[in-house]
Write an enzyme that holds these catalytic residues in place. Structure first.
Site, PDB file in Angstrom:
ATOM      1  N   ASN A  45     -12.814   0.208  -5.865  1.00 39.26           N
ATOM      2  CA  ASN A  45     -12.521  -0.049  -7.248  1.00 39.26           C
ATOM      3  C   ASN A  45     -13.662  -0.662  -7.857  1.00 39.26           C
ATOM      4  O   ASN A  45     -14.286  -1.783  -7.333  1.00 39.26           O
ATOM      5  CB  ASN A  45     -11.215  -1.188  -7.194  1.00 39.26           C
ATOM      6  CG  ASN A  45     -11.079  -1.537  -8.760  1.00 39.26           C
ATOM      7  OD1 ASN A  45     -11.434  -1.142  -9.624  1.00 39.26           O
ATOM      8  ND2 ASN A  45     -10.195  -2.788  -8.695  1.00 39.26           N
ATOM      9  N   GLU A  50      -1.586 -16.314 -10.114  1.00 38.58           N
ATOM     10  CA  GLU A  50      -0.876 -15.624 -10.879  1.00 38.58           C
ATOM     11  C   GLU A  50       0.558 -15.888 -10.718  1.00 38.58           C
ATOM     12  O   GLU A  50       1.419 -16.050 -11.292  1.00 38.58           O
ATOM     13  CB  GLU A  50      -1.051 -14.108 -10.587  1.00 38.58           C
ATOM     14  CG  GLU A  50      -2.265 -13.670 -10.839  1.00 38.58           C
ATOM     15  CD  GLU A  50      -2.238 -11.879 -10.804  1.00 38.58           C
ATOM     16  OE1 GLU A  50      -1.291 -11.410 -10.704  1.00 38.58           O
ATOM     17  OE2 GLU A  50      -3.700 -11.305 -11.064  1.00 38.58           O
ATOM     18  N   TYR A  56       0.854  -1.110  -0.042  1.00 34.96           N
ATOM     19  CA  TYR A  56       0.099   0.084  -0.041  1.00 34.96           C
ATOM     20  C   TYR A  56       0.857   1.379   0.010  1.00 34.96           C
ATOM     21  O   TYR A  56       0.551   2.024  -0.742  1.00 34.96           O
ATOM     22  CB  TYR A  56      -0.923   0.028   1.202  1.00 34.96           C
ATOM     23  CG  TYR A  56      -2.105  -1.054   1.071  1.00 34.96           C
ATOM     24  CD1 TYR A  56      -3.189  -0.980   0.565  1.00 34.96           C
ATOM     25  CD2 TYR A  56      -1.955  -2.384   1.706  1.00 34.96           C
ATOM     26  CE1 TYR A  56      -4.198  -1.802   0.491  1.00 34.96           C
ATOM     27  CE2 TYR A  56      -2.554  -3.401   1.714  1.00 34.96           C
ATOM     28  CZ  TYR A  56      -3.915  -3.290   0.950  1.00 34.96           C
ATOM     29  OH  TYR A  56      -4.658  -3.954   0.993  1.00 34.96           O
ATOM     30  N   CYS A  66      -6.531  -4.727  -7.573  1.00 31.93           N
ATOM     31  CA  CYS A  66      -6.556  -4.400  -6.437  1.00 31.93           C
ATOM     32  C   CYS A  66      -6.087  -5.662  -5.659  1.00 31.93           C
ATOM     33  O   CYS A  66      -5.486  -5.192  -4.405  1.00 31.93           O
ATOM     34  CB  CYS A  66      -7.739  -3.675  -5.684  1.00 31.93           C
ATOM     35  SG  CYS A  66      -9.267  -4.692  -6.155  1.00 31.93           S
ATOM     36  N   HIS A  67      -6.284  -6.819  -6.103  1.00 31.66           N
ATOM     37  CA  HIS A  67      -5.798  -7.970  -5.404  1.00 31.66           C
ATOM     38  C   HIS A  67      -4.173  -8.007  -5.144  1.00 31.66           C
ATOM     39  O   HIS A  67      -3.688  -8.819  -4.469  1.00 31.66           O
ATOM     40  CB  HIS A  67      -6.454  -9.143  -5.893  1.00 31.66           C
ATOM     41  CG  HIS A  67      -5.807  -9.539  -7.138  1.00 31.66           C
ATOM     42  ND1 HIS A  67      -6.307  -8.990  -8.424  1.00 31.66           N
ATOM     43  CD2 HIS A  67      -4.750 -10.192  -7.887  1.00 31.66           C
ATOM     44  CE1 HIS A  67      -5.817  -9.267  -9.522  1.00 31.66           C
ATOM     45  NE2 HIS A  67      -4.872 -10.040  -9.193  1.00 31.66           N
TER      46      HIS A  67
END
Length: 257
Positions: free
Chosen positions: A186, A221, A163, A194-195
């Site tokens: 979002n 991912e 962040y 945002c993840h």
């Protein structure tokens, strides 16, 4: 039905069961000037009435509702209702598109194709157009728009950022809490990732779609980014797994959710 935008009832409920399947006419404000090269193409243009459409795709996360107008995508909504494997070992089944391409507005078709590639063929994501973003949040200059656009630009598949690091990227290194607020606002999760924003400790932090979904996306991912790297891709391998284990893919500046 014509409703002015922003309208709190519509902003909160235009994907609710009462309104699903209908077309809404939304009047959106004109956009402010683009702040970065290429931003105008992604953020689209406003200042005219939007006729809203919607589509639903099935995915490893459950049903995903997408909504937008001819000018661009407005929202992606994760509906859930699937038990998630926290460490997916095999490529997920192809998302099922619950509306035919001929029934979709172009931005919705582009979004459905992008989601299909995200879950199954991330190597081709760079070749696909990112649908124009037409939610009112993206049409007026604000800290939230700046943060979300920078996240879309800078943090790629298989990467994570804290962040505070994201706050620093937009020139406000002390605004880590405000970055957390931007993540909660979002309207297009997964597309604007945002993840991928985690605590500086490496812990995953909060997620509006639920912690299980965030952890699944990071694991997904991490696994596929590793395969891309083995095949000559340029993305960092295993970045998300490192974040899940308590590491960070970028500097360890102290951030917060």
């Amino acid at each position: 039905m014509v409703l002015p935008w922003p309208c709190p009832r519509v902003a909160r409920n235009f994907l609710s069961p009462q309104l699903l399947g209908c077309h809404l006419m939304l009047t959106c404000p004109p956009p402010t000037a683009a702040a970065w090269p290429g931003e105008r193409q992604v953020l689209g243009s406003m200042g005219k009435t939007c006729e809203m459409g919607r589509a639903v795709v099935d995915s490893p996360l459950g049903k995903i509702e997408i909504s937008g107008c001819e000018q661009g995508l407005h929202e992606i909504r994760l509906c859930g209702r699937k038990t998630l494997d926290p460490d997916p070992a095999e490529a997920p089944a192809p998302p099922k598109q619950l509306a035919g391409p001929e029934e979709m507005m172009e931005p919705l078709g582009q979004c459905a194709a992008w989601l299909d590639a995200y879950f199954r063929k991330p190597a081709v994501l760079q070749e696909l157009p990112v649908p124009a973003l037409h939610h009112p949040l993206f049409q007026q200059e604000s800290f939230t728009r700046q943060v979300l656009w920078k996240l879309l630009q800078a943090v790629k598949f298989g990467e994570t950022v804290s962040y505070q690091q994201l706050a620093a990227l937009v020139g406000s290194p002390r605004a880590a809490r405000a970055v957390g607020g931007a993540m909660r606002s979002n309207p297009v999760p997964i597309l604007v990732p945002c993840h991928r924003v985690v605590l500086s400790s490496g812990a995953t932090g909060n997620y509006s779609g639920g912690m299980a979904v965030k952890e699944w996306l990071l694991a997904h991912e991490g696994r596929l980014a590793g395969k891309l790297a083995c095949g000559g891709g340029s993305r960092p391998a295993g970045a998300s797994r490192q974040a899940l284990r308590g590491g960070s893919t970028r500097s360890q500046a102290a951030g917060q959710d």
